[in-house]
Design an enzyme around this catalytic site. Structure first.
Site, PDB file in Angstrom:
ATOM      1  N   GLY A 298      10.355  -8.880 -12.143  1.00 33.92           N
ATOM      2  CA  GLY A 298       9.317  -8.899 -13.173  1.00 33.92           C
ATOM      3  C   GLY A 298       9.923  -8.813 -14.555  1.00 33.92           C
TER       4      GLY A 298
ATOM      5  N   SER B  88       3.094   3.815 -11.007  1.00 39.82           N
ATOM      6  CA  SER B  88       1.993   3.874 -11.978  1.00 39.82           C
ATOM      7  C   SER B  88       1.424   5.280 -12.006  1.00 39.82           C
ATOM      8  CB  SER B  88       0.886   2.886 -11.605  1.00 39.82           C
ATOM      9  OG  SER B  88      -0.266   3.095 -12.416  1.00 39.82           O
TER      10      SER B  88
ATOM     11  N   TYR C 150      -4.730  -1.396  -5.964  1.00 40.91           N
ATOM     12  CA  TYR C 150      -3.586  -1.207  -6.856  1.00 40.91           C
ATOM     13  C   TYR C 150      -3.039   0.219  -6.759  1.00 40.91           C
ATOM     14  CZ  TYR C 150      -0.889  -0.885 -11.190  1.00 40.91           C
ATOM     15  OH  TYR C 150       0.113  -0.668 -12.104  1.00 40.91           O
TER      16      TYR C 150
ATOM     17  N   LYS D 259       0.713   1.501  -5.481  1.00 38.54           N
ATOM     18  CA  LYS D 259       1.646   2.250  -6.319  1.00 38.54           C
ATOM     19  C   LYS D 259       1.892   3.657  -5.770  1.00 38.54           C
ATOM     20  CE  LYS D 259       2.583  -0.846  -9.487  1.00 38.54           C
ATOM     21  NZ  LYS D 259       3.955  -1.362  -9.663  1.00 38.54           N
TER      22      LYS D 259
END
Length: 254
Positions: free
Chosen positions: A14, A143, A156, A160
């Site tokens: 990323g 996160s 999500y 994480k």
């Protein structure tokens, strides 16, 4: 250019934008040769070019972290150019926002595959190099939502949270081999992904100003804040730190 990572080879997934880009630039400034992996090859190349223009060594590689063959090809390209990989930053990620009952199995699987399985695949691809060297640094970007929870993002947050648990388990297994594994759960960081979420109304009635006001240091995080922590965790000086959740969040989670 610093010399504390001279001779080291790093992979940043990323790496074309946001936190990944900042980590790639920072590790290059520390002296490492950096392979910038991203789905967006053009933007990855722009980051690699920026590193090279500053006197560093970099390579852009198109890669899908959710695909085992793509990961293998990307790691092989980095090894062929620079040698064994001993630093890995897993920053590639996929977000999403939907009511729990509206999340399809396909959407659930897609987010978990990129965020959690992608981290697994990239680690598995480089650990042999680190084991052979007797030294390695893995930094997984998770996160802060996995610490606090977040409505309408169960897929999500679950992915994480899995990264955090994965980090703790892998650190115990790899520590005897001289490899540290840590995770940084960023807080409210000004990235392209965050701005896309804002534009799509994924924060509900909250605005950026509201979120800044709820942050003790009273500002958004910057990708460079995360990169500085990553640089430390990738250093020799952090050799006694492993399996840790290294919060960089302006005090929102303590």
């Amino acid at each position: 250019m610093s010399e504390n990572q001279a001779g080291k080879v790093a992979i940043v997934t990323g790496g074309a934008s946001g936190i990944g880009r900042a980590c790639a630039l920072c590790l290059a400034e520390d002296g490492a040769a950096v392979a910038v992996l991203d789905l967006n090859e053009a933007d990855a190349k722009a980051v690699a070019d920026e590193i090279q223009a500053a006197g560093g060594a970099a390579l852009a590689v198109a890669a899908d972290v959710a695909d085992v063959d793509s990961v293998a090809r990307a790691v092989a390209a980095a090894q062929a150019r620079f040698g064994p990989v001993t630093i890995l930053v897993n920053s590639a990620g996929k977000t999403g926002s939907k009511r729990f009952m509206d999340i399809t199995l396909e959407q659930w699987t897609s987010v978990l595959t990129v965020n959690l399985t992608g981290t697994f695949l990239c680690c598995q691809a480089v650990v042999p190099d680190m084991t052979a060297a007797g030294w390695g640094r893995i930094v997984n970007i998770s996160s802060s939502s996995a610490q606090s929870g977040q409505p309408f993002m169960t897929h999500y947050v679950a992915s994480k949270g899995g990264v955090i648990a994965f980090t703790k388990a892998l650190a115990l297994e790899l520590g005897p081999s001289g490899i540290t594994v840590n995770t940084i759960p960023p807080g409210f960081v000004d990235t392209p992904m965050l701005r896309r979420d804002e534009a799509r109304g994924r924060w509900g009635s909250n605005t950026a100003d509201d979120l800044v006001a709820a942050t003790p240091v009273r500002r958004m995080g910057r990708p460079e804040d995360i990169a500085a922590a990553c640089s430390f965790l990738a250093s020799d000086e952090a050799g006694y730190i492993t399996g840790q959740i290294f919060g960089v969040n302006g005090g929102r989670n303590t």
